[in-house]
Design a protein around this motif. Structure first.
Motif, mmCIF file in Angstrom:
data_model
loop_
_atom_site.group_PDB
_atom_site.id
_atom_site.type_symbol
_atom_site.label_atom_id
_atom_site.label_comp_id
_atom_site.label_asym_id
_atom_site.label_seq_id
_atom_site.Cartn_x
_atom_site.Cartn_y
_atom_site.Cartn_z
ATOM 1 N N PRO A 1 41.299 -35.692 87.379
ATOM 2 C CA PRO A 1 42.060 -34.461 87.187
ATOM 3 C C PRO A 1 41.183 -33.327 86.683
ATOM 4 C CG PRO A 1 42.540 -36.042 85.457
ATOM 5 C CD PRO A 1 41.718 -36.762 86.469
ATOM 6 N N THR A 2 40.057 -33.690 86.062
ATOM 7 C CA THR A 2 38.979 -32.771 85.717
ATOM 8 C C THR A 2 37.675 -33.483 86.046
ATOM 9 O OG1 THR A 2 38.875 -33.625 83.465
ATOM 10 C CG2 THR A 2 40.262 -31.691 83.823
ATOM 11 N N PHE A 3 36.552 -32.796 85.883
ATOM 12 C CA PHE A 3 35.257 -33.437 86.109
ATOM 13 C C PHE A 3 34.410 -33.364 84.846
ATOM 14 C CE2 PHE A 3 35.964 -33.170 90.812
ATOM 15 C CZ PHE A 3 35.755 -34.520 91.059
ATOM 16 N N TYR A 4 34.851 -34.109 83.840
ATOM 17 C CA TYR A 4 34.102 -34.223 82.594
ATOM 18 C C TYR A 4 33.216 -35.463 82.677
ATOM 19 C CZ TYR A 4 36.823 -30.695 80.091
ATOM 20 O OH TYR A 4 37.390 -29.525 79.654
ATOM 21 N N THR A 5 31.930 -35.275 82.504
ATOM 22 C CA THR A 5 31.005 -36.408 82.557
ATOM 23 C C THR A 5 30.894 -37.080 81.198
ATOM 24 O OG1 THR A 5 29.220 -34.800 82.219
ATOM 25 C CG2 THR A 5 29.648 -35.525 84.480
ATOM 26 N N CYS A 6 30.438 -38.325 81.214
ATOM 27 C CA CYS A 6 30.206 -39.062 79.981
ATOM 28 C C CYS A 6 28.825 -39.702 80.027
ATOM 29 C CB CYS A 6 31.291 -40.107 79.742
ATOM 30 S SG CYS A 6 31.197 -41.568 80.795
ATOM 31 N N TYR A 7 28.415 -40.275 78.899
ATOM 32 C CA TYR A 7 27.077 -40.869 78.773
ATOM 33 C C TYR A 7 26.901 -42.056 79.711
ATOM 34 C CZ TYR A 7 22.820 -41.842 75.968
ATOM 35 O OH TYR A 7 21.529 -42.015 75.526
ATOM 36 N N ALA A 8 28.009 -42.665 80.119
ATOM 37 C CA ALA A 8 27.941 -43.845 80.983
ATOM 38 C C ALA A 8 27.785 -43.493 82.463
ATOM 39 C CB ALA A 8 29.181 -44.703 80.787
ATOM 40 N N HIS A 9 28.106 -42.279 82.855
ATOM 41 C CA HIS A 9 27.947 -41.906 84.270
ATOM 42 C C HIS A 9 26.481 -41.969 84.663
ATOM 43 C CE1 HIS A 9 32.018 -39.820 84.101
ATOM 44 N NE2 HIS A 9 32.081 -40.549 85.193
ATOM 45 N N GLN A 10 26.242 -42.543 85.837
ATOM 46 C CA GLN A 10 24.893 -42.640 86.367
ATOM 47 C C GLN A 10 24.839 -41.977 87.744
ATOM 48 O OE1 GLN A 10 22.383 -43.811 84.454
ATOM 49 N NE2 GLN A 10 23.934 -44.143 82.851
ATOM 50 N N THR A 11 23.640 -41.820 88.258
ATOM 51 C CA THR A 11 23.458 -41.146 89.546
ATOM 52 C C THR A 11 24.293 -41.793 90.644
ATOM 53 O OG1 THR A 11 21.212 -40.480 88.915
ATOM 54 C CG2 THR A 11 21.759 -40.425 91.261
ATOM 55 N N ALA A 12 24.381 -43.123 90.635
ATOM 56 C CA ALA A 12 25.158 -43.816 91.677
ATOM 57 C C ALA A 12 26.629 -43.427 91.607
ATOM 58 C CB ALA A 12 25.005 -45.329 91.522
ATOM 59 N N ASP A 13 27.161 -43.222 90.400
ATOM 60 C CA ASP A 13 28.556 -42.804 90.266
ATOM 61 C C ASP A 13 28.759 -41.407 90.842
ATOM 62 O OD1 ASP A 13 29.467 -45.130 88.685
ATOM 63 O OD2 ASP A 13 28.156 -44.304 87.139
ATOM 64 N N ILE A 14 27.812 -40.533 90.601
ATOM 65 C CA ILE A 14 27.899 -39.173 91.130
ATOM 66 C C ILE A 14 27.799 -39.187 92.649
ATOM 67 C CG2 ILE A 14 26.923 -36.862 91.049
ATOM 68 C CD1 ILE A 14 28.236 -37.894 88.416
ATOM 69 N N GLU A 15 26.944 -40.028 93.174
ATOM 70 C CA GLU A 15 26.794 -40.117 94.633
ATOM 71 C C GLU A 15 28.071 -40.632 95.282
ATOM 72 O OE1 GLU A 15 23.347 -42.555 95.127
ATOM 73 O OE2 GLU A 15 21.945 -40.863 94.982
ATOM 74 N N GLN A 16 28.672 -41.661 94.701
ATOM 75 C CA GLN A 16 29.931 -42.180 95.246
ATOM 76 C C GLN A 16 31.040 -41.135 95.148
ATOM 77 O OE1 GLN A 16 31.070 -46.002 93.730
ATOM 78 N NE2 GLN A 16 29.074 -46.928 94.109
ATOM 79 N N THR A 17 31.048 -40.394 94.048
ATOM 80 C CA THR A 17 32.044 -39.337 93.886
ATOM 81 C C THR A 17 31.847 -38.245 94.925
ATOM 82 O OG1 THR A 17 32.188 -39.789 91.517
ATOM 83 C CG2 THR A 17 32.971 -37.627 92.274
ATOM 84 N N THR A 18 30.601 -37.939 95.244
ATOM 85 C CA THR A 18 30.320 -36.925 96.262
ATOM 86 C C THR A 18 30.857 -37.353 97.622
ATOM 87 O OG1 THR A 18 28.348 -36.176 95.067
ATOM 88 C CG2 THR A 18 28.497 -35.602 97.405
ATOM 89 N N VAL A 19 30.754 -38.629 97.945
ATOM 90 C CA VAL A 19 31.323 -39.140 99.194
ATOM 91 C C VAL A 19 32.833 -38.913 99.209
ATOM 92 C CG1 VAL A 19 31.741 -41.220 100.567
ATOM 93 C CG2 VAL A 19 29.506 -40.849 99.523
ATOM 94 N N ALA A 20 33.480 -39.220 98.098
ATOM 95 C CA ALA A 20 34.922 -39.014 98.006
ATOM 96 C C ALA A 20 35.271 -37.535 98.127
ATOM 97 C CB ALA A 20 35.444 -39.576 96.680
ATOM 98 N N LEU A 21 34.460 -36.682 97.537
ATOM 99 C CA LEU A 21 34.686 -35.239 97.627
ATOM 100 C C LEU A 21 34.558 -34.736 99.059
ATOM 101 C CD1 LEU A 21 32.772 -34.057 94.429
ATOM 102 C CD2 LEU A 21 35.201 -33.692 94.887
ATOM 103 N N GLU A 22 33.597 -35.273 99.793
ATOM 104 C CA GLU A 22 33.416 -34.857 101.192
ATOM 105 C C GLU A 22 34.662 -35.162 102.005
ATOM 106 O OE1 GLU A 22 29.958 -37.078 102.173
ATOM 107 O OE2 GLU A 22 28.557 -35.619 101.284
ATOM 108 N N SER A 23 35.224 -36.345 101.806
ATOM 109 C CA SER A 23 36.433 -36.724 102.530
ATOM 110 C C SER A 23 37.628 -35.893 102.087
ATOM 111 C CB SER A 23 36.716 -38.216 102.307
ATOM 112 O OG SER A 23 37.919 -38.597 102.932
ATOM 113 N N ALA A 24 37.770 -35.681 100.775
ATOM 114 C CA ALA A 24 38.898 -34.914 100.254
ATOM 115 C C ALA A 24 38.869 -33.474 100.743
ATOM 116 C CB ALA A 24 38.890 -34.955 98.725
ATOM 117 N N CYS A 25 37.692 -32.898 100.816
ATOM 118 C CA CYS A 25 37.576 -31.509 101.270
ATOM 119 C C CYS A 25 37.919 -31.374 102.758
ATOM 120 C CB CYS A 25 36.169 -30.983 101.002
ATOM 121 S SG CYS A 25 35.852 -30.619 99.256
ATOM 122 N N LYS A 26 37.605 -32.391 103.540
ATOM 123 C CA LYS A 26 37.967 -32.357 104.966
ATOM 124 C C LYS A 26 39.490 -32.377 105.131
ATOM 125 C CE LYS A 26 33.727 -34.635 106.556
ATOM 126 N NZ LYS A 26 33.153 -35.900 107.113
#
Length: 451
Positions: free
Chosen positions: A399-424
Protein backbone atom coordinates in the motif's frame (compact mmCIF):
# COMPACT_ATOMS: atom_id res chain seq x y z
CA UNK A 1 15.59 -11.61 -12.29
CA UNK A 2 12.55 -13.72 -11.42
CA UNK A 3 9.61 -13.69 -13.80
CA UNK A 4 5.97 -13.19 -12.87
CA UNK A 5 5.19 -16.91 -13.09
CA UNK A 6 7.78 -17.61 -10.42
CA UNK A 7 6.15 -15.09 -8.12
CA UNK A 8 2.62 -16.31 -8.82
CA UNK A 9 3.58 -19.93 -8.14
CA UNK A 10 3.71 -19.04 -4.44
CA UNK A 11 0.11 -17.86 -4.49
CA UNK A 12 -2.05 -20.91 -5.14
CA UNK A 13 -4.00 -21.76 -1.98
CA UNK A 14 -6.51 -24.58 -1.93
CA UNK A 15 -10.23 -24.26 -1.26
CA UNK A 16 -9.85 -25.18 2.41
CA UNK A 17 -7.34 -22.36 2.93
CA UNK A 18 -9.60 -19.87 1.15
CA UNK A 19 -12.53 -21.02 3.27
CA UNK A 20 -10.49 -20.36 6.41
CA UNK A 21 -9.88 -16.77 5.31
CA UNK A 22 -13.57 -16.21 4.60
CA UNK A 23 -14.55 -17.72 7.96
CA UNK A 24 -12.07 -15.52 9.83
CA UNK A 25 -13.42 -12.42 8.09
CA UNK A 26 -16.98 -13.27 9.07
CA UNK A 27 -15.99 -13.91 12.67
CA UNK A 28 -13.88 -10.74 12.78
CA UNK A 29 -16.71 -8.46 11.62
CA UNK A 30 -19.06 -10.12 14.10
CA UNK A 31 -16.73 -9.55 17.05
CA UNK A 32 -14.82 -6.38 16.09
CA UNK A 33 -16.17 -3.09 14.70
CA UNK A 34 -14.60 -2.78 11.26
CA UNK A 35 -13.22 -6.31 11.42
CA UNK A 36 -9.85 -5.19 12.79
CA UNK A 37 -8.36 -2.85 15.37
CA UNK A 38 -6.78 -0.29 13.02
CA UNK A 39 -8.82 1.33 10.25
CA UNK A 40 -5.82 1.29 7.89
CA UNK A 41 -5.90 -2.53 8.00
CA UNK A 42 -9.60 -2.78 7.13
CA UNK A 43 -11.14 -4.76 4.30
CA UNK A 44 -12.29 -1.47 2.74
CA UNK A 45 -8.65 -0.42 2.27
CA UNK A 46 -7.58 -3.35 0.09
CA UNK A 47 -8.60 -5.27 -3.04
CA UNK A 48 -10.44 -8.55 -2.63
CA UNK A 49 -7.35 -10.63 -3.45
CA UNK A 50 -5.25 -9.04 -0.70
CA UNK A 51 -4.30 -11.25 2.24
CA UNK A 52 -7.22 -11.25 4.66
CA UNK A 53 -5.09 -12.23 7.67
CA UNK A 54 -1.33 -12.48 8.12
CA UNK A 55 -0.10 -15.64 9.79
CA UNK A 56 3.60 -14.86 10.20
CA UNK A 57 6.49 -12.74 9.00
CA UNK A 58 10.22 -13.13 8.56
CA UNK A 59 12.42 -10.27 7.43
CA UNK A 60 10.57 -8.44 4.66
CA UNK A 61 8.34 -11.42 3.79
CA UNK A 62 4.94 -12.33 5.24
CA UNK A 63 2.66 -15.34 4.80
CA UNK A 64 -1.11 -15.16 5.04
CA UNK A 65 -3.39 -17.77 6.60
CA UNK A 66 -3.84 -19.33 3.17
CA UNK A 67 -0.09 -19.97 2.92
CA UNK A 68 0.61 -17.30 0.31
CA UNK A 69 3.95 -15.49 0.54
CA UNK A 70 4.44 -11.77 -0.08
CA UNK A 71 7.31 -9.33 -0.24
CA UNK A 72 6.03 -6.67 2.13
CA UNK A 73 6.49 -2.92 2.09
CA UNK A 74 3.67 -2.01 4.50
CA UNK A 75 5.77 -3.32 7.41
CA UNK A 76 3.28 -3.17 10.26
CA UNK A 77 1.98 0.26 9.25
CA UNK A 78 5.63 1.28 8.81
CA UNK A 79 6.64 0.25 12.32
CA UNK A 80 8.93 -2.66 11.45
CA UNK A 81 11.94 -0.85 10.03
CA UNK A 82 14.43 -3.66 10.58
CA UNK A 83 12.20 -6.52 9.47
CA UNK A 84 9.90 -9.04 11.10
CA UNK A 85 11.37 -11.24 13.84
CA UNK A 86 14.74 -9.48 13.88
CA UNK A 87 16.80 -11.99 15.91
CA UNK A 88 18.55 -9.71 18.39
CA UNK A 89 15.39 -7.69 19.05
CA UNK A 90 13.41 -10.87 19.67
CA UNK A 91 16.19 -12.09 21.98
CA UNK A 92 16.20 -8.82 23.95
CA UNK A 93 12.42 -8.94 24.36
CA UNK A 94 12.54 -12.61 25.34
CA UNK A 95 15.23 -11.98 27.95
CA UNK A 96 13.21 -9.16 29.45
CA UNK A 97 10.07 -11.28 29.54
CA UNK A 98 11.83 -13.88 31.65
CA UNK A 99 12.15 -11.24 34.39
CA UNK A 100 8.54 -10.11 34.32
CA UNK A 101 6.76 -7.64 32.10
CA UNK A 102 5.06 -5.06 34.31
CA UNK A 103 5.70 -3.90 37.85
CA UNK A 104 4.26 -1.57 40.48
CA UNK A 105 7.40 0.55 40.54
CA UNK A 106 9.69 1.61 37.66
CA UNK A 107 12.10 -0.86 36.08
CA UNK A 108 15.66 0.16 35.27
CA UNK A 109 14.92 -0.38 31.58
CA UNK A 110 12.79 2.78 31.73
CA UNK A 111 15.87 4.84 32.53
CA UNK A 112 18.10 3.04 30.03
CA UNK A 113 15.60 3.43 27.20
CA UNK A 114 14.99 7.10 28.00
CA UNK A 115 18.72 7.83 28.06
CA UNK A 116 19.27 6.07 24.75
CA UNK A 117 16.48 7.98 23.03
CA UNK A 118 17.76 11.29 24.37
CA UNK A 119 21.24 10.38 23.18
CA UNK A 120 19.85 10.03 19.65
CA UNK A 121 17.61 13.13 19.78
CA UNK A 122 19.97 15.90 20.93
CA UNK A 123 17.28 18.62 20.88
CA UNK A 124 15.28 16.88 23.63
CA UNK A 125 15.99 16.96 27.37
CA UNK A 126 13.31 14.62 28.73
CA UNK A 127 11.06 11.85 27.42
CA UNK A 128 7.85 10.11 28.44
CA UNK A 129 6.82 6.72 27.00
CA UNK A 130 3.43 5.26 26.18
CA UNK A 131 1.96 2.89 23.61
CA UNK A 132 0.74 4.80 20.55
CA UNK A 133 1.41 7.92 18.56
CA UNK A 134 -2.08 9.34 19.02
CA UNK A 135 -1.63 9.47 22.78
CA UNK A 136 1.71 11.26 22.66
CA UNK A 137 0.44 13.79 20.11
CA UNK A 138 -2.49 14.62 22.38
CA UNK A 139 -0.15 14.82 25.37
CA UNK A 140 2.02 17.28 23.44
CA UNK A 141 -1.02 19.44 22.68
CA UNK A 142 -2.10 19.38 26.34
CA UNK A 143 1.39 20.37 27.44
CA UNK A 144 1.44 23.27 24.98
CA UNK A 145 -1.95 24.51 26.19
CA UNK A 146 -0.82 24.31 29.80
CA UNK A 147 2.41 26.16 29.10
CA UNK A 148 0.81 28.95 27.08
CA UNK A 149 -2.62 29.27 28.67
CA UNK A 150 -4.09 29.19 25.16
CA UNK A 151 -6.53 26.80 23.53
CA UNK A 152 -6.21 26.87 19.74
CA UNK A 153 -4.15 24.42 17.66
CA UNK A 154 -2.60 25.24 14.27
CA UNK A 155 -2.27 21.99 12.27
CA UNK A 156 -0.53 21.48 8.95
CA UNK A 157 -3.17 20.36 6.44
CA UNK A 158 -0.82 18.16 4.39
CA UNK A 159 -0.63 15.35 6.93
CA UNK A 160 -3.48 12.80 6.81
CA UNK A 161 -3.33 11.74 10.46
CA UNK A 162 -2.09 13.07 13.78
CA UNK A 163 -4.28 11.42 16.41
CA UNK A 164 -7.54 9.57 16.94
CA UNK A 165 -8.49 12.18 19.54
CA UNK A 166 -11.13 14.85 19.02
CA UNK A 167 -8.79 17.78 18.32
CA UNK A 168 -7.76 16.11 15.04
CA UNK A 169 -10.61 13.76 14.08
CA UNK A 170 -13.03 16.64 14.51
CA UNK A 171 -11.49 18.22 11.41
CA UNK A 172 -12.11 15.16 9.22
CA UNK A 173 -15.28 13.86 7.59
CA UNK A 174 -15.55 11.28 10.38
CA UNK A 175 -16.37 13.91 13.00
CA UNK A 176 -19.42 12.20 14.47
CA UNK A 177 -19.35 12.41 18.25
CA UNK A 178 -17.00 15.41 18.38
CA UNK A 179 -18.53 18.60 19.84
CA UNK A 180 -18.47 21.67 17.59
CA UNK A 181 -16.65 23.64 20.28
CA UNK A 182 -13.72 21.25 20.08
CA UNK A 183 -13.69 21.16 16.28
CA UNK A 184 -13.45 24.94 16.18
CA UNK A 185 -10.30 24.96 18.28
CA UNK A 186 -8.21 23.40 15.49
CA UNK A 187 -7.28 25.48 12.44
CA UNK A 188 -5.19 24.55 9.41
CA UNK A 189 -2.30 25.90 7.37
CA UNK A 190 -0.50 24.59 4.28
CA UNK A 191 2.93 23.02 4.08
CA UNK A 192 5.61 25.21 2.44
CA UNK A 193 3.29 28.21 2.74
CA UNK A 194 4.60 30.26 5.64
CA UNK A 195 2.10 33.01 4.86
CA UNK A 196 -0.82 30.67 5.57
CA UNK A 197 0.59 30.04 9.05
CA UNK A 198 1.28 33.72 9.69
CA UNK A 199 -2.30 34.55 8.74
CA UNK A 200 -3.56 32.19 11.46
CA UNK A 201 -1.60 34.09 14.08
CA UNK A 202 -3.04 37.30 12.68
CA UNK A 203 -6.57 35.88 12.84
CA UNK A 204 -6.18 34.45 16.36
CA UNK A 205 -3.78 36.76 18.18
CA UNK A 206 -2.55 35.37 21.50
CA UNK A 207 -4.78 32.30 21.12
CA UNK A 208 -2.64 29.70 19.31
CA UNK A 209 -1.02 27.35 21.80
CA UNK A 210 0.94 25.25 19.35
CA UNK A 211 1.84 24.48 15.77
CA UNK A 212 1.56 20.77 14.94
CA UNK A 213 3.21 19.37 11.81
CA UNK A 214 5.34 16.67 10.27
CA UNK A 215 8.72 18.16 9.32
CA UNK A 216 8.34 16.53 5.90
CA UNK A 217 6.16 14.03 4.10
CA UNK A 218 6.02 13.61 0.32
CA UNK A 219 7.74 16.87 -0.56
CA UNK A 220 10.83 18.48 0.88
CA UNK A 221 10.57 21.70 2.87
CA UNK A 222 11.15 24.78 0.74
CA UNK A 223 14.26 26.77 1.59
CA UNK A 224 13.68 28.61 4.83
CA UNK A 225 10.20 27.19 5.46
CA UNK A 226 10.88 25.15 8.60
CA UNK A 227 13.18 27.87 9.90
CA UNK A 228 10.33 30.32 9.29
CA UNK A 229 7.87 28.14 11.20
CA UNK A 230 10.34 28.02 14.10
CA UNK A 231 10.72 31.79 14.00
CA UNK A 232 6.97 32.47 13.88
CA UNK A 233 6.35 30.17 16.86
CA UNK A 234 9.07 31.87 18.88
CA UNK A 235 7.80 35.34 17.99
CA UNK A 236 4.26 34.53 19.08
CA UNK A 237 5.10 32.39 22.09
CA UNK A 238 3.59 29.22 20.60
CA UNK A 239 4.96 25.71 21.09
CA UNK A 240 6.35 23.99 17.98
CA UNK A 241 5.45 20.27 17.90
CA UNK A 242 7.03 17.98 15.32
CA UNK A 243 5.22 14.72 14.58
CA UNK A 244 8.17 12.40 13.89
CA UNK A 245 6.10 9.23 14.06
CA UNK A 246 7.04 8.41 10.46
CA UNK A 247 10.28 10.34 9.97
CA UNK A 248 11.90 9.27 13.24
CA UNK A 249 14.51 6.49 12.79
CA UNK A 250 13.92 6.50 9.04
CA UNK A 251 15.01 9.73 7.36
CA UNK A 252 17.93 10.33 9.75
CA UNK A 253 19.38 8.60 12.81
CA UNK A 254 18.70 11.72 14.90
CA UNK A 255 15.32 12.49 13.38
CA UNK A 256 14.14 14.89 10.70
CA UNK A 257 14.80 17.76 13.10
CA UNK A 258 18.52 16.99 12.86
CA UNK A 259 18.35 16.43 9.10
CA UNK A 260 16.78 19.85 8.52
CA UNK A 261 18.52 21.65 11.37
CA UNK A 262 15.34 22.90 13.08
CA UNK A 263 14.68 22.01 16.71
CA UNK A 264 11.06 21.82 17.90
CA UNK A 265 9.95 22.37 21.47
CA UNK A 266 8.28 18.96 21.57
CA UNK A 267 8.51 15.97 19.26
CA UNK A 268 6.61 12.71 19.04
CA UNK A 269 8.14 9.38 18.07
CA UNK A 270 6.70 5.90 17.57
CA UNK A 271 6.36 3.36 14.77
CA UNK A 272 9.95 2.30 14.16
CA UNK A 273 11.51 2.93 17.55
CA UNK A 274 10.90 -0.64 18.79
CA UNK A 275 10.69 -2.54 15.47
CA UNK A 276 7.00 -3.37 15.75
CA UNK A 277 6.75 -3.59 19.52
CA UNK A 278 4.28 -1.14 20.99
CA UNK A 279 6.12 1.96 22.17
CA UNK A 280 5.92 5.68 21.46
CA UNK A 281 7.57 8.69 23.00
CA UNK A 282 6.99 12.35 23.75
CA UNK A 283 10.34 14.13 23.91
CA UNK A 284 11.07 17.78 24.47
CA UNK A 285 12.47 20.73 26.32
CA UNK A 286 12.88 20.35 30.06
CA UNK A 287 10.89 23.47 30.94
CA UNK A 288 7.86 22.03 29.14
CA UNK A 289 8.22 18.36 30.04
CA UNK A 290 8.82 19.11 33.72
CA UNK A 291 5.31 20.57 33.91
CA UNK A 292 4.24 16.93 34.03
CA UNK A 293 6.91 16.02 36.59
CA UNK A 294 7.55 16.25 40.32
CA UNK A 295 10.40 18.78 40.46
CA UNK A 296 8.81 22.06 39.37
CA UNK A 297 6.98 24.07 42.04
CA UNK A 298 6.03 27.31 40.27
CA UNK A 299 3.20 26.20 37.97
CA UNK A 300 0.11 24.02 38.14
CA UNK A 301 0.78 20.33 37.53
CA UNK A 302 -0.06 18.72 34.17
CA UNK A 303 -1.35 15.16 34.26
CA UNK A 304 0.74 14.25 31.25
CA UNK A 305 0.93 10.55 30.37
CA UNK A 306 0.06 7.83 32.87
CA UNK A 307 -0.77 4.41 31.47
CA UNK A 308 -0.61 0.93 32.97
CA UNK A 309 1.37 -0.50 30.06
CA UNK A 310 3.26 2.60 28.97
CA UNK A 311 6.61 1.28 30.15
CA UNK A 312 6.25 -2.49 29.99
CA UNK A 313 9.67 -4.12 30.07
CA UNK A 314 9.42 -6.15 26.87
CA UNK A 315 8.77 -3.14 24.62
CA UNK A 316 11.49 -1.10 26.33
CA UNK A 317 14.03 -3.89 25.86
CA UNK A 318 13.04 -4.20 22.20
CA UNK A 319 13.41 -0.43 21.76
CA UNK A 320 16.86 -0.34 23.36
CA UNK A 321 18.13 -3.05 21.03
CA UNK A 322 16.41 -1.51 18.01
CA UNK A 323 17.94 1.91 18.67
CA UNK A 324 21.34 0.31 19.27
CA UNK A 325 21.15 -1.28 15.82
CA UNK A 326 20.20 2.07 14.26
CA UNK A 327 23.17 3.66 16.03
CA UNK A 328 25.77 0.99 15.30
CA UNK A 329 24.75 -0.37 11.89
CA UNK A 330 24.05 1.27 8.50
CA UNK A 331 20.27 0.87 8.78
CA UNK A 332 19.32 4.32 7.50
CA UNK A 333 21.78 4.09 4.62
CA UNK A 334 20.33 0.72 3.63
CA UNK A 335 16.76 2.08 3.65
CA UNK A 336 17.85 4.83 1.28
CA UNK A 337 19.77 2.44 -0.97
CA UNK A 338 16.92 -0.04 -1.35
CA UNK A 339 14.45 2.79 -1.84
CA UNK A 340 16.61 4.36 -4.51
CA UNK A 341 16.68 1.09 -6.44
CA UNK A 342 12.93 0.72 -5.99
CA UNK A 343 12.26 4.24 -7.26
CA UNK A 344 14.27 3.54 -10.40
CA UNK A 345 12.41 0.27 -11.02
CA UNK A 346 9.04 1.93 -10.41
CA UNK A 347 9.71 4.74 -12.84
CA UNK A 348 11.08 2.41 -15.50
CA UNK A 349 8.03 0.16 -15.23
CA UNK A 350 5.64 3.12 -15.48
CA UNK A 351 7.46 4.62 -18.44
CA UNK A 352 7.64 1.31 -20.29
CA UNK A 353 3.85 0.94 -19.98
CA UNK A 354 3.18 4.58 -20.83
CA UNK A 355 1.55 5.39 -17.48
CA UNK A 356 4.25 7.58 -15.94
CA UNK A 357 1.82 10.53 -15.85
CA UNK A 358 -0.79 8.51 -13.96
CA UNK A 359 1.18 6.29 -11.58
CA UNK A 360 3.78 8.35 -9.77
CA UNK A 361 6.06 7.89 -6.81
CA UNK A 362 7.17 10.57 -4.35
CA UNK A 363 8.96 11.06 -1.05
CA UNK A 364 12.51 10.47 0.12
CA UNK A 365 14.06 7.20 -1.05
CA UNK A 366 13.60 5.72 2.44
CA UNK A 367 9.98 6.80 2.60
CA UNK A 368 8.23 6.31 -0.76
CA UNK A 369 4.52 6.58 -1.50
CA UNK A 370 2.73 6.25 -4.81
CA UNK A 371 -0.26 8.05 -6.30
CA UNK A 372 -2.76 6.84 -8.88
CA UNK A 373 -4.78 9.13 -11.14
CA UNK A 374 -7.25 8.71 -14.00
CA UNK A 375 -6.97 10.01 -17.55
CA UNK A 376 -7.96 13.49 -16.35
CA UNK A 377 -5.25 13.50 -13.72
CA UNK A 378 -7.72 13.14 -10.83
CA UNK A 379 -6.97 10.81 -7.89
CA UNK A 380 -8.70 7.45 -8.39
CA UNK A 381 -9.47 4.96 -5.65
CA UNK A 382 -10.56 2.43 -8.27
CA UNK A 383 -7.24 2.62 -10.09
CA UNK A 384 -5.33 2.52 -6.84
CA UNK A 385 -7.22 -0.63 -5.88
CA UNK A 386 -6.47 -2.15 -9.28
CA UNK A 387 -2.77 -1.35 -8.94
CA UNK A 388 -2.66 -2.91 -5.48
CA UNK A 389 -4.69 -5.86 -6.75
CA UNK A 390 -2.11 -6.60 -9.44
CA UNK A 391 0.78 -6.26 -6.99
CA UNK A 392 -0.92 -8.59 -4.50
CA UNK A 393 -1.54 -11.10 -7.28
CA UNK A 394 2.18 -11.09 -7.99
CA UNK A 395 3.18 -11.58 -4.36
CA UNK A 396 3.88 -7.96 -3.38
CA UNK A 397 2.00 -6.31 -0.51
CA UNK A 398 2.59 -2.59 -0.99
CA UNK A 399 0.00 0.00 0.00
CA UNK A 400 3.14 2.14 0.33
CA UNK A 401 6.77 1.52 -0.58
CA UNK A 402 8.60 1.78 2.72
CA UNK A 403 11.83 -0.20 2.73
CA UNK A 404 13.30 -2.00 5.72
CA UNK A 405 16.74 -3.29 6.73
CA UNK A 406 15.76 -6.79 5.62
CA UNK A 407 15.00 -5.85 2.00
CA UNK A 408 17.68 -7.03 -0.38
CA UNK A 409 18.39 -6.44 -4.06
CA UNK A 410 16.58 -9.66 -5.02
CA UNK A 411 13.41 -8.41 -3.30
CA UNK A 412 13.59 -5.14 -5.22
CA UNK A 413 14.13 -6.99 -8.49
CA UNK A 414 11.12 -9.25 -7.90
CA UNK A 415 9.05 -6.21 -6.97
CA UNK A 416 10.11 -4.50 -10.19
CA UNK A 417 8.79 -7.48 -12.17
CA UNK A 418 5.47 -7.15 -10.38
CA UNK A 419 5.44 -3.42 -11.08
CA UNK A 420 6.01 -4.00 -14.79
CA UNK A 421 2.98 -6.27 -14.97
CA UNK A 422 0.81 -3.98 -12.82
CA UNK A 423 1.63 -0.95 -14.95
CA UNK A 424 0.67 -2.81 -18.14
CA UNK A 425 -2.75 -3.64 -16.66
CA UNK A 426 -3.07 -0.04 -15.50
CA UNK A 427 -2.49 1.12 -19.08
CA UNK A 428 -5.25 -1.14 -20.34
CA UNK A 429 -7.57 0.05 -17.58
CA UNK A 430 -7.01 3.65 -18.64
CA UNK A 431 -7.79 2.77 -22.26
CA UNK A 432 -10.64 0.28 -21.77
CA UNK A 433 -12.12 1.16 -18.38
CA UNK A 434 -11.04 0.08 -14.90
CA UNK A 435 -14.28 -1.83 -14.36
CA UNK A 436 -13.09 -4.48 -16.84
CA UNK A 437 -10.07 -5.33 -14.71
CA UNK A 438 -11.00 -4.69 -11.07
CA UNK A 439 -12.20 -7.91 -9.41
CA UNK A 440 -14.14 -6.34 -6.56
CA UNK A 441 -15.14 -3.00 -5.08
CA UNK A 442 -12.73 -0.09 -5.01
CA UNK A 443 -11.09 0.76 -1.71
CA UNK A 444 -12.45 3.76 0.17
CA UNK A 445 -11.10 6.58 2.27
CA UNK A 446 -11.11 5.85 5.99
CA UNK A 447 -12.33 9.43 6.43
CA UNK A 448 -15.83 9.06 4.96
CA UNK A 449 -19.08 10.14 6.51
CA UNK A 450 -21.09 7.01 5.62
CA UNK A 451 -20.27 3.41 4.71
Amino acid sequence: MSDLNTLSSKLEPGESERARSRDLQLRAHKAIPGGCHTYAKGDDQYPVNAPAFIARGQGCHVWDVEGREYIEFALGLRSTTLGHCWPSVVAAATDALQLGNNFNRPHELEVQCAEMLLELIPGADMVKFTKDGSSVMTAAVKLARAATGRTRIAMCNDSPFYSYDDWFIGKTAVDTGVPEAIKNLSVGFDYNDLGSLESLFDSYPCDIACVVMEPSRLIEPAEGFLEGVRRVCSQHGAVLIFDETLTGFRVHLNGAQQLYGVTPDLSCFGKAMANGFSLSALAGKRELMELGGLKQTTADRVFLLSTTHGAESVALAAAIETMRIYRDEPVIEHLYDMGRRLRVGFKQAAEAAGVEKYVTIAGRDCNLMYSTTDRDGMPSQALRTLFLQELCGAGVLAPTFYTCYAHQTADIEQTTVALESACKVYRRALDEGVEHFLHGPASQSAYRKRN
